[in-house]
Write a protein that holds these residues in place. Structure first.
Motif, PDB file in Angstrom:
ATOM      1  N   THR A  70       0.814  -1.218   0.000  1.00 21.06           N
ATOM      2  CA  THR A  70       0.000   0.000   0.000  1.00 21.06           C
ATOM      3  C   THR A  70       0.852   1.275   0.000  1.00 21.06           C
ATOM      4  OG1 THR A  70      -1.575  -1.254   1.302  1.00 21.06           O
ATOM      5  CG2 THR A  70      -1.933   1.116   1.172  1.00 21.06           C
ATOM      6  N   SER A  71       1.750   1.397   0.968  1.00 15.09           N
ATOM      7  CA  SER A  71       2.517   2.648   1.084  1.00 15.09           C
ATOM      8  C   SER A  71       3.388   2.859  -0.131  1.00 15.09           C
ATOM      9  CB  SER A  71       3.415   2.611   2.323  1.00 15.09           C
ATOM     10  OG  SER A  71       2.623   2.410   3.442  1.00 15.09           O
ATOM     11  N   LEU A 128       1.497   3.938  -3.102  1.00 14.42           N
ATOM     12  CA  LEU A 128       1.103   5.346  -3.044  1.00 14.42           C
ATOM     13  C   LEU A 128       2.297   6.268  -3.259  1.00 14.42           C
ATOM     14  CD1 LEU A 128      -1.411   5.234  -0.083  1.00 14.42           C
ATOM     15  CD2 LEU A 128      -1.931   5.651  -2.482  1.00 14.42           C
ATOM     16  N   CYS A 132       7.900   0.854   5.378  1.00 11.54           N
ATOM     17  CA  CYS A 132       6.818   1.505   4.652  1.00 11.54           C
ATOM     18  C   CYS A 132       6.912   3.026   4.631  1.00 11.54           C
ATOM     19  CB  CYS A 132       5.474   1.104   5.230  1.00 11.54           C
ATOM     20  SG  CYS A 132       5.290  -0.644   5.461  1.00 11.54           S
ATOM     21  N   SER A 133       7.558   3.608   5.607  1.00  5.60           N
ATOM     22  CA  SER A 133       7.547   5.074   5.636  1.00  5.60           C
ATOM     23  C   SER A 133       8.548   5.667   4.650  1.00  5.60           C
ATOM     24  CB  SER A 133       7.815   5.580   7.044  1.00  5.60           C
ATOM     25  OG  SER A 133       9.002   4.993   7.494  1.00  5.60           O
ATOM     26  N   ILE A 183      -5.912  -1.716   1.767  1.00  5.61           N
ATOM     27  CA  ILE A 183      -6.681  -0.473   1.828  1.00  5.61           C
ATOM     28  C   ILE A 183      -7.102   0.107   0.473  1.00  5.61           C
ATOM     29  CG2 ILE A 183      -6.551   1.941   2.602  1.00  5.61           C
ATOM     30  CD1 ILE A 183      -6.824  -0.052   4.820  1.00  5.61           C
ATOM     31  N   LEU A 184      -6.164   0.228  -0.444  1.00  3.82           N
ATOM     32  CA  LEU A 184      -6.507   0.855  -1.733  1.00  3.82           C
ATOM     33  C   LEU A 184      -7.519   0.014  -2.491  1.00  3.82           C
ATOM     34  CD1 LEU A 184      -2.894   1.800  -2.815  1.00  3.82           C
ATOM     35  CD2 LEU A 184      -4.656   3.315  -1.940  1.00  3.82           C
ATOM     36  N   ASN A 228      -1.007  -0.142  10.530  1.00  3.92           N
ATOM     37  CA  ASN A 228       0.356   0.148  10.101  1.00  3.92           C
ATOM     38  C   ASN A 228       0.557   1.662  10.243  1.00  3.92           C
ATOM     39  OD1 ASN A 228       2.667   0.717   8.646  1.00  3.92           O
ATOM     40  ND2 ASN A 228       2.276  -0.881   7.118  1.00  3.92           N
ATOM     41  N   ALA A 249       2.726   3.654   9.266  1.00  4.19           N
ATOM     42  CA  ALA A 249       3.143   4.350   8.041  1.00  4.19           C
ATOM     43  C   ALA A 249       1.948   4.636   7.140  1.00  4.19           C
ATOM     44  CB  ALA A 249       4.160   3.513   7.287  1.00  4.19           C
ATOM     45  N   HIS A 250       0.935   3.790   7.226  1.00  3.44           N
ATOM     46  CA  HIS A 250      -0.243   3.992   6.379  1.00  3.44           C
ATOM     47  C   HIS A 250      -1.045   5.185   6.859  1.00  3.44           C
ATOM     48  CE1 HIS A 250      -0.724  -0.400   4.834  1.00  3.44           C
ATOM     49  NE2 HIS A 250       0.416   0.151   4.497  1.00  3.44           N
ATOM     50  N   MET A 308      -0.306   8.699   5.642  1.00  2.00           N
ATOM     51  CA  MET A 308      -0.499   8.825   4.218  1.00  2.00           C
ATOM     52  C   MET A 308      -1.984   8.803   3.851  1.00  2.00           C
ATOM     53  SD  MET A 308       1.759   7.002   1.415  1.00  2.00           S
ATOM     54  CE  MET A 308       2.241   5.896   2.628  1.00  2.00           C
ATOM     55  N   LEU A 367      -4.326  11.550   1.938  1.00  2.00           N
ATOM     56  CA  LEU A 367      -4.971  11.205   0.664  1.00  2.00           C
ATOM     57  C   LEU A 367      -6.469  11.005   0.818  1.00  2.00           C
ATOM     58  CD1 LEU A 367      -2.323   8.738  -0.715  1.00  2.00           C
ATOM     59  CD2 LEU A 367      -3.089  10.803  -1.845  1.00  2.00           C
ATOM     60  N   LEU A 377      -8.068   8.667   2.244  1.00  2.00           N
ATOM     61  CA  LEU A 377      -8.518   7.284   2.031  1.00  2.00           C
ATOM     62  C   LEU A 377      -9.153   6.798   3.321  1.00  2.00           C
ATOM     63  CD1 LEU A 377      -5.471   5.786   0.182  1.00  2.00           C
ATOM     64  CD2 LEU A 377      -7.830   5.644  -0.601  1.00  2.00           C
TER      65      LEU A 377
END
Ligand code: FES
Lengths: 81, 384
Positions: free
Chosen positions: A14-15, A18, A50-51, B298-299, B346, B348-349, B352, B356, B358
Motif C-alpha cells: 500500500t505505502s 502510493l 513503509c515510511s 486499503i486501496l 500500520n 506508516a499507512h 499517508m 490522501l 482514504l
C-alpha cells in the motif's frame, strides 16, 4: 541461469504503491528486451520499511525512496561492471 | 436446506409492436425472491401498461411484507374487466421462493409453471380456489438445488398457431424440447434464451403474440469469506488463520499485504505476486495456494467499494482483471459474506491515508458491509 541474473524486488504494498512504485514498474516494463533478459524481477507485498517507499531491492542492496532514475543508475552500474 | 436461485428472462414482442405486453419482475427480499409474470390482454402499449400496473402493485405490496394471497387479491380487485370479452385485462403468475427452499405459487390464467428435477417433469399439487372473485391455482412445494422452473406467457404455448402447428407449439411439445435438448443442465439465462428462440422459430420470425419466458434454477448459496488485516494481538494470528481456512465457502479472499504474509507464514504456503499491473491505480494481485483471490488491502478495498457504489447508483459493474474489480465482482456474486477483520494498524499507512483522504480499514469495511446489505446479501463481520 537465474543465478546470473540481477535480482530486482519491487515493493508493491500500500505505502510503496502510493509513493510511486507503479512508476518503477512502468520504468522496468519499458526496458529493452535485452536488458530485461538480464533481470529477475519480482514484486513483494511489503518490505517492512513503509515510511520510506518506494522500496526496491537491487541484488542485495535495498533502496529507499526509489525513483526510476535512481534505479536506472543502479542497474546500469551493475550491468556494465 | 438453504437455497438461492438464478433467474433468466427473455421476451419477444408481437411483430410490428414496439413494446411487449408481457411484464416480468423480480422482487428480492431478505429471505425470499418473488417472481411475477403478467400478460396484458392483447398486445402493444395498452397491454403493456396493464401488465406493468399489475406487477407494480404487486412489488409495492410485497415490499410491505404482505402475503401472496393478499397481493393477488389487491391486484385482482384493481384489474379492470374488458367489457367486450368479459375477462380481466391481465393474467398473472406470482411465485415466491423462500431461501429455506419452500415455494408458494398463485397462477391466474397463465400457462402452468413447469418444474423439472433430474431431467424429469415433476407434478405440483395444485388447489383450485377463488381469490377476490378470480379462479386461481395455488400450490406450495419445495425447490432443490439444480431444479429448473419455467414460467411462460401464452405467446410461447401458442407459438406457430395456424401456421407451423395447427394448435401452436403447445405445452407437450415445449416439454419434449426441453428434455430433448437437456435444458435442465444449462444456466437459467441459456434455457430462457433457447425457449424464446424456439418460439420465434415457430412463429417463423413473425411473432403473433407477445411471448415471455422466465427460467429459474436452484443453486447452493455462494458464500465468501474475506480476511483483511492481521489481528491486533499477534498471538491470535494462528487462530484467525485457522478460522479462515476452516470455513466452508465458495470463495476465500485475502485483502492486505501484511495479511497475506501472515497467512503464508501460518500455513507455510508461498505467496507470489503477479507481474501484471492491469490498472496502475490498483496494486497487483497475488496468489496463495487454496485462496481464490489475494489483493492489496486499503486501496483495493476503497476502489472495490467505489465500484459497488457506482453499481448501486444504477451503473454497470465493470468487468476487469485488476484486484479491485475482481473483488467487487466476487462480492457482487456472493449471497453470504463473512468479513474477518483484524484491527492492527500500520503507522506508516495512517499518515499517508489521512493526507490522501482514504478510508482506513474499519471504515471502508463498514461501508462495504452497508452496501452489500443494501444489495440484499447476508453479511457478517468478526473483528480481532
Ligand atoms: S509497503 Fe513497501 S515497505 Fe511496506
Amino acid at each position: 541461469m537465474n543465478d546470473q541474473k540481477l535480482k530486482i524486488e519491487v515493493c508493491v504494498g500500500t505505502s510503496c504503491h502510493l509513493m510511486g512504485s507503479n512508476l518503477i514498474i512502468e520504468y522496468l516494463e519499458r526496458l529493452s528486451e535485452k536488458v530485461k533478459a538480464q533481470l529477475d524481477i519480482k514484486y513483494i507485498s511489503c518490505m517492512n520499511n513503509c515510511s520510506q517507499g518506494p522500496q526496491v531491492k537491487v541484488g542485495d542492496c535495498q533502496l529507499a525512496n526509489a525513483t526510476p532514475e535512481l534505479l536506472n543508475d543502479r542497474i546500469e552500474r551493475i550491468l556494465l561492471q | 436446506m438453504k437455497i438461492r436461485v438464478d433467474i433468466g428472462i427473455a421476451s419477444l414482442s408481437k411483430k410490428e409492436e414496439e413494446v411487449c405486453g408481457d411484464t416480468s419482475r423480480i422482487i428480492e427480499g431478505k429471505d425470499s425472491v418473488t417472481i411475477i409474470l403478467s400478460d396484458g390482454l392483447g398486445s402493444g402499449i395498452k397491454a403493456s401498461i396493464l401488465s406493468i400496473l399489475s406487477t407494480q402493485i404487486a412489488a409495492g405490496l410485497l415490499k410491505r411484507k404482505l402475503g401472496l394471497e393478499q397481493v393477488f387479491a389487491t391486484i385482482a380487485d384493481t384489474l379492470p374487466i374488458c367489457k367486450v370479452r368479459d375477462i380481466a385485462y391481465s393474467t398473472l403468475s406470482i411465485l415466491k421462493i423462500n431461501y429455506d427452499g419452500t415455494a408458494h405459487l398463485i397462477e391466474y390464467d397463465n400457462p402452468a409453471l413447469i418444474l423439472v428435477r433430474d431431467n424429469q417433469l415433476l407434478k405440483i399439487n395444485k388447489q383450485q380456489r377463488m381469490i377476490a372473485g378470480k379462479e386461481v391455482f395455488e400450490s406450495f412445494f419445495r425447490i432443490d438445488v439444480d431444479d429448473l422452473l419455467i414460467l411462460v406467457s401464452d405467446g410461447v404455448i401458442n407459438a406457430g398457431v395456424g401456421g407451423l402447428f395447427k394448435l401452436g407449439l403447445g405445452r407437450e411439445r415445449l416439454l419434449e424440447n426441453i428434455f430433448k435438448r437437456d435444458l435442465n443442465s444449462e444456466s437459467a439465462q441459456a434455457v430462457t434464451d433457447k425457449i424464446i428462440a424456439l418460439t420465434d422459430a415457430c412463429y417463423l420470425g413473425k411473432a403473433g403474440d407477445d411471448s415471455t419466458s422466465i427460467a429459474i434454477k436452484g443453486r447452493i448459496p455462494r458464500k465468501v469469506v474475506l480476511l483483511t488485516g492481521p489481528p491486533a494481538d499477534q498471538k491470535l494470528d494462528k487462530i484467525v488463520v485457522e478460522n479462515f481456512t476452516g470455513i466452508q465457502s465458495w470463495k476465500k479472499i485475502v485483502c492486505g499485504g501484511a495479511t497475506g504474509n501472515m497467512l503464508s507464514r501460518q500455513t507455510g504456503r508461498e505467496i507470489e505476486i503477479s507481474l501484471e499491473y492491469t490498472d496502475p491505480s490498483v496494486p497487483p494481485v497475488a496468489s496463495i495456494a487454496g485462496i481464490d483471490l489475494v489483493t492489496e488491502g486499503i486501496l483495493t478495498l476503497n476502489k472495490a467499494l467505489e465500484r459497488l457504489q457506482h453499481y448501486m447508483e444504477g451503473n454497470g459493474l465493470k468487468k476487469a482483471d485488476d484486484g479491485a474489480s475482481q473483488l467487487a465482482q466476487n462480492l457482487y456474486l456472493a449471497d453470504e459474506i463473512t468479513f474477518l477483520m483484524g484491527t492492527s494498524t500500520n503507522p506508516a499507512h495512517k499518515e499517508m491515508m489521512e493526507s490522501l483522504q482514504l478510508k482506513p480499514r474499519p471504515v471502508v469495511v463498514g461501508h462495504l458491509v452497508n452496501v452489500l446489505r443494501d444489495m440484499g446479501k447476508e453479511v457478517n463481520i468478526e473483528t480481532y
